[in-house]
Every structure is written in C-alpha cells, then in structure tokens.
Design an enzyme around this catalytic site. Structure first.
Site, PDB file in Angstrom:
ATOM      1  N   ASP A 209      25.152  47.679   9.584  1.00  0.00           N
ATOM      2  CA  ASP A 209      26.354  48.477   9.871  1.00  0.00           C
ATOM      3  C   ASP A 209      26.090  49.519  11.110  1.00  0.00           C
ATOM      4  OD1 ASP A 209      27.680  47.122   8.089  1.00  0.00           O
ATOM      5  OD2 ASP A 209      28.242  48.837   6.807  1.00  0.00           O
ATOM      6  N   GLU A 293      31.797  40.871   0.748  1.00  0.00           N
ATOM      7  CA  GLU A 293      31.324  39.934  -0.120  1.00  0.00           C
ATOM      8  C   GLU A 293      31.993  40.225  -1.416  1.00  0.00           C
ATOM      9  OE1 GLU A 293      26.871  39.808   1.752  1.00  0.00           O
ATOM     10  OE2 GLU A 293      27.636  40.988   0.382  1.00  0.00           O
ATOM     11  N   LYS A 406      32.945  34.905   1.025  1.00  0.00           N
ATOM     12  CA  LYS A 406      31.163  35.137   1.130  1.00  0.00           C
ATOM     13  C   LYS A 406      30.780  35.817   0.001  1.00  0.00           C
ATOM     14  CE  LYS A 406      29.745  38.360   4.375  1.00  0.00           C
ATOM     15  NZ  LYS A 406      29.324  38.952   5.559  1.00  0.00           N
ATOM     16  N   HIS A 411      18.375  38.041  -3.724  1.00  0.00           N
ATOM     17  CA  HIS A 411      17.253  37.254  -4.096  1.00  0.00           C
ATOM     18  C   HIS A 411      16.009  37.828  -4.560  1.00  0.00           C
ATOM     19  CE1 HIS A 411      15.207  38.982  -0.661  1.00  0.00           C
ATOM     20  NE2 HIS A 411      16.079  38.950  -0.046  1.00  0.00           N
ATOM     21  N   THR A 453      25.036  33.867   2.249  1.00  0.00           N
ATOM     22  CA  THR A 453      23.796  34.340   3.041  1.00  0.00           C
ATOM     23  C   THR A 453      22.646  34.218   2.766  1.00  0.00           C
ATOM     24  OG1 THR A 453      23.874  36.506   1.619  1.00  0.00           O
ATOM     25  CG2 THR A 453      25.779  36.421   3.308  1.00  0.00           C
ATOM     26  N   GLU A 491      25.143  31.907   6.381  1.00  0.00           N
ATOM     27  CA  GLU A 491      24.962  32.807   7.464  1.00  0.00           C
ATOM     28  C   GLU A 491      23.498  33.405   7.115  1.00  0.00           C
ATOM     29  OE1 GLU A 491      27.646  36.308   6.847  1.00  0.00           O
ATOM     30  OE2 GLU A 491      29.286  35.023   7.126  1.00  0.00           O
ATOM     31  N   ALA A 493      21.243  36.910   6.631  1.00  0.00           N
ATOM     32  CA  ALA A 493      21.345  37.954   6.216  1.00  0.00           C
ATOM     33  C   ALA A 493      20.782  39.088   7.218  1.00  0.00           C
ATOM     34  CB  ALA A 493      20.694  38.300   4.928  1.00  0.00           C
ATOM     35  N   LEU A 494      19.807  38.899   8.090  1.00  0.00           N
ATOM     36  CA  LEU A 494      19.110  39.779   9.034  1.00  0.00           C
ATOM     37  C   LEU A 494      18.997  39.138  10.259  1.00  0.00           C
ATOM     38  CD1 LEU A 494      16.534  41.274   6.586  1.00  0.00           C
ATOM     39  CD2 LEU A 494      18.593  42.272   7.073  1.00  0.00           C
TER      40      LEU A 494
END
Length: 582
Positions: A209, A293, A406, A411, A453, A491, A493-494
C-alpha cells in the site's frame, strides 16, 4: 544547465528523441524507485535442459535520470506510436494496428469467456493512486505513455481499484466518477480491457500500500459512533480497514446496511459505465474484505501489530459477531461456547506450537469445541461472500462481464497440522480438511471467477522453519476450483521482475488439472517495470503466457525475440518510465 526531458530520455535510451510540445500539467511529487537487473548478453542465452530452472537475477543499483528540472515536451495528449515503433510492435506480434478494432489472440468475450485459442491473457494492476482525491487521473501524461507501452507489449488489459472512499466520499448516494471515467476512456483509446475492482476497503496498512484512502467520511463517522462496526480482536483492538461482516444486513449506515451500500455502489457503477461494459470493462472484481480479499483482517501490518510469519488473531469480538456466535452455540446445544472466541489461541506473532489452541498434539483446533467455532467462523465468511455475490451477479447480469472474487494466498505454516494463519483469516483448511473447496463451490453457485494470489512464489524461497508451502497451496486451490468447475485466475503477491518468478507463474498457470488459468494479473505498473532489463523479461513473459501450455518454444528463444523488440522500442518505453517517475 539542466537537460530537458527529451535529452533525458535520449540519455537513458541511447537514442536522440525530438521533443513534442504539450500543454502544461503539474507533475506528481510521489517518489519512485527504479530498480534493474544484470543484463544477460544474447550470446549467452541458451535453452534449458528438461527440469533445469533459472536462478534469480543479481540486482544492480537503480537507474536514475540526470535531471528533472524541465518536464515539458514529454508526449502529446493523444499519443500515437511512432511509425518505426508501431511496425516493430506488429512484427513482434503484440500490437494490432491502432486504427482497427481487432481483438488480440486471447481475449474476454461476451459473458467473460475466453476464445478457444489457448494461452493466458495478462493484465497489469494500475497504481493504487491512479485517481486522485480531486477525481482526476493522477500523472495523466505518464498514464498515457504507460498504457501505450503495455499495449505494445501484448498486454490484454489493466486492473484498476475503484475506491469506495473516493467515489462516495462525502455523502451517501453522492457518487463522483470523474477520474474513473477519464481513466476508462484512456484504456479504451489504447485498446486495453479493464478489470474493475469494487474496492470497499481502506487503502493503507497492507503489503504494497503506497497511499492512504480511508473508507467514506460518513462511514467512518458511523464507526466512531459505534466502534463495534469495526472488526475487533480479543484485546479490543479495532480494525478500520473494512466493516465487520457481523453487521452486513443491519441498517447501521444512515438507514442502509453495508450490503445495501455495496449493492447501490455497484449499481451506480453499472449505470454510469454501461456503454463500456462487456467491451472495455470485461470483469468486475468484488471487494470482500481487507485488501479486497474474502478474509478477515487477521494479520494487520499497520503499527507493527503483525509481522510475517505470525499466526494472526481471530476477529470476532465486536458485539455483532458475538451475538451470532451466541445464537450458533445455543442452536448447537452448547450455550457455554457462545460467550467468546478461543482465549488460548495466542497473539498475532506467535507460532502454532506456542499456543494451546493451534499446537499439533491435543490442540483445541482439533477438539469438538474447535470444530464448532471454526465451522461457525468460516461459515460467516462464506455467508458474507454469498450475500455480496448475490447482489453483484444480479446487478451485472446480462452486462457481458465476468464477476470475480480474490482469495488470499496464506502459505506460511501451511506445513503444520492446524494451518493456524489460514484459520484466523477464516479459511477452515487443516491437514484433515479442505477449506478451499467450500469457497470454490460458493463461487460456482454464482458463476464467479476464483482469483488467487501468491502464484509467483516457490517453496524453497521461503523461510523453511515457518513451513511455508506456496506451491502446494496453489496446487490445492487449483484442484479445488477444478472440482467445483470454477474458473481460476491468478495474481503475484509481491512485485517480481525476474525470470525465476516468471517461470513459476508460467508453471502455475497451467497446472496439470486439464486446463489453464482464465487470466493472470501482474503486480504492478510502476517505473521499475519499465527498466530495460525488467521490461525485456516482462515482454517475453507476456508472450510466453499467451503462447499457452501447448507451446514448444523455450524461454530463451522468446527472450531473444523480446530483446530485439525492446531494442527497437526502447525510446518509447523510456518515455513511459521517466514520465512515471515525475
């Protein structure tokens, strides 16, 4: 004397460019960080042997222009690709003629279905602050140049956040679409499709963000009057990222319920942009919680509350959630279970074995009480998704767009028995139970896309002591969506710009579950993406994704083609990069 922008671009690209005169616009002062990677000479490129992987690149210092003193002459308001660049793009097979309405090789059609040509279309996420508080497009010149660059590379389209906190900021039902209308017209002009995200959450406080956009003022005013409208943990900490799903159907927002507010917003969006639905706007992603999400805000990074790889904390202690818990416990004949959530589940930054509730042997998660609580907690999340999706699919029925949701890729501690971080987020997934099949089945009832993601991550890149397993998680989700017959999209994630991540995405996009992903959205458009080496890799990645799982060409062959394409179009790409930096 400071060099003007045309000279800067020429310096960066190694090519002299004639500046074009434009009308003035105040540039953004947002900081930019341009990073690159070691350039691999074409002579050293070779095809990998079967099973051989690409190692992560060695990063080098960022590329920075010499001067930003004179920013005039960056590009015309209606940019047209130079004839030599346009020819190069078309020769590479990534750009249809700009004066035609031809579709790209893989595209979303009526109802969101793909053409039967194989391959995975790639979308690119726009900056979070693409639209300003003044309801205009942020950095218009940069946006125009960047969208043209993305189109030239064969990108299918873009994803943009449509922020509730911007559009309905001042008063209930007072919608301001100006900036989004302008941005959507830009996308249409450049022939890019759009995934529009109905962002009912706050921007700020999560990974990546880069700006802060709170919920609408009149919503936060109501939350100040009644703090239980916010998600709450067992220590009384309130989270203002998203309204608690416990009050979904209650008229707590000046006579409307949160779900009614979300529905009214989506209906207003449909009515305002109906001329673009099904053509330019091909997907509506419905925000369901923090970061958009479908989850609880169980791992908030703001103020250092949570740090990776902590297990997070349950978010069910506002009065509305506790009222539901009490009713569920009484219905189950266990009223003593209804007064509170687990009190032995540790703190945000604990690990599973630190807590009585999540430990592998004799943990409360695996007890009759644990099964009751986790079933209720996860079902509340599923019901929340069901309510909003029912509204969304009804509103956009017949509009020619696909609706998507989403789901977070949690993980860490996946290799444990309890899967604690998933449980606190609302995904009842343990070693003994599949928590993603119920989500996929819920989406199937509404013909929605399951967007997941962490597609770019590998197990061996993660801290092994935290038993992270993103690859196994992605495979589980792929199997669940296949079983439920739900389209799967992905997508990263980073932000990643290296072949190592690209190859992982390629592999994950065509897992052996008899199909490919329906789309992939790349995080995110920024100056780093347009660094020459990153851009070369990205162009090759897009081409490889569009080739599909049946393609026989190796990665290095595509990279050689991409290198030639980037060399010819480098001045134009650097124009986009420099524009974004200022």
């Amino acid at each position: 004397m400071a060099l003007n922008l045309a000279h800067q671009i020429g310096t960066l690209a190694g090519t002299q460019i004639v500046a074009e005169v434009t009308t003035g616009e105040q540039p953004s002062s947002a900081p930019a960080n341009v990073s690159g990677a070691r350039k691999v000479p074409l002579a050293n490129l070779r095809c990998n042997a079967p099973g051989e992987t690409v190692s992560p690149p060695i990063l080098t210092p960022p590329l920075t222009p010499r001067s930003a003193a004179n920013r005039s002459g960056i590009m015309s308001p209606n940019p047209v690709l130079r004839p030599d660049l346009s020819a190069a793009c078309q020769a590479y097979g990534t750009l249809a003629p700009l004066d035609t309405e031809e579709e790209s090789a893989v595209s979303w059609k009526e109802g969101g279905k793909k053409e039967e040509k194989g391959g995975v279309p790639v979308y690119v996420m726009m900056p979070l602050d693409s639209v300003t508080y003044g309801n205009t497009v942020n950095r218009k010149k940069a946006m125009n140049a960047s969208l043209q660059a993305l189109k030239s590379a064969g990108v299918e389209g873009i994803m943009m956040d449509v922020w509730w906190g911007l559009v309905e900021r001042e008063a209930p039902g007072a919608y301001s679409w100006g900036g989004y209308a302008e941005l959507l017209e830009m996308a249409k002009k450049h022939g890019l499709k759009v995934q529009a995200v109905m962002s009912f959450h706050q921007c700020g406080g999560n990974v990546g963000d880069s700006c802060t956009i709170p919920l609408p003022k009149w919503v936060t005013e109501e939350m100040d009057k009644d703090p239980d409208l916010a998600y709450t943990d067992q220590w009384g900490r309130r989270n203002y990222e998203y309204l608690s799903l416990g009050c979904d159907t209650l008229p707590v927002l000046k006579g409307r319920s949160p779900v009614q507010c979300y529905a009214d917003f989506m209906r207003a969006f449909r009515d305002n942009f109906k001329h673009l639905l099904g053509d330019t706007i091909v997907e509506i992603q419905v925000g369901m919680g923090p970061a958009g999400e479908l989850r609880y805000p169980s791992y908030p990074e703001a103020n250092g509350t949570w740090k990776f790889p902590g297990i997070g904390a349950f978010q069910c202690y506002d009065k509305y959630m506790l009222s539901s818990l009490k009713a569920a416990a009484e219905a189950a004949g266990k009223p003593e279970w209804g007064s509170t959530g687990p009190t032995d589940a540790g703190h945000y930054n604990n690990w599973p074995e630190d807590t009585p509730f999540f430990k592998k042997e004799g943990g409360g998660w695996n007890s009759p009480y644990g099964e009751f609580f986790l079933s209720w907690y996860s079902q509340m999340l599923l019901d929340h998704g069901e309510r909003i999706l029912s509204s969304a699919t009804s509103i956009f029925d017949g509009a020619g767009v696909k609706v998507s949701v989403k789901v977070a890729g949690i993980h860490w501690h996946y290799g444990t028995r309890s899967h604690a971080p998933e449980l606190t987020a609302g995904y009842y997934n343990t070693r003994n139970r599949d928590g993603y099949l119920p989500i996929a089945q819920m989406l199937a009832r509404h013909d929605a896309v399951f967007n997941f993601t962490c597609i770019e991550m590998r197990d061996d890149e993660q801290p092994q002591d935290a038993l992270c397993a993103p690859e196994k998680l992605v495979k589980q989700v792929a199997l669940a969506t296949a079983a439920a017959q739900v389209p799967l999209a992905g997508e990263n994630a980073l932000p990643r710009y290296d072949e190592y991540a690209h190859e992982q995405i390629l592999q994950a996009s065509s897992l052996d579950v008899d199909r490919e992903m329906c789309a992939f959205t790349y995080l995110r458009m920024n100056p780093s993406l347009f660094h020459p080496e990153n851009w070369r890799r990205f162009v090759a990645f897009v081409k490889k994704m569009k080739d599909g799982k049946g393609a026989r060409r190796c990665w290095e062959e595509v990279e050689r083609e991409a290198q030639q394409f980037v060399h010819v179009t480098q001045p134009f790409i650097q124009e986009a990069a420099v524009a974004l930096m200022h």
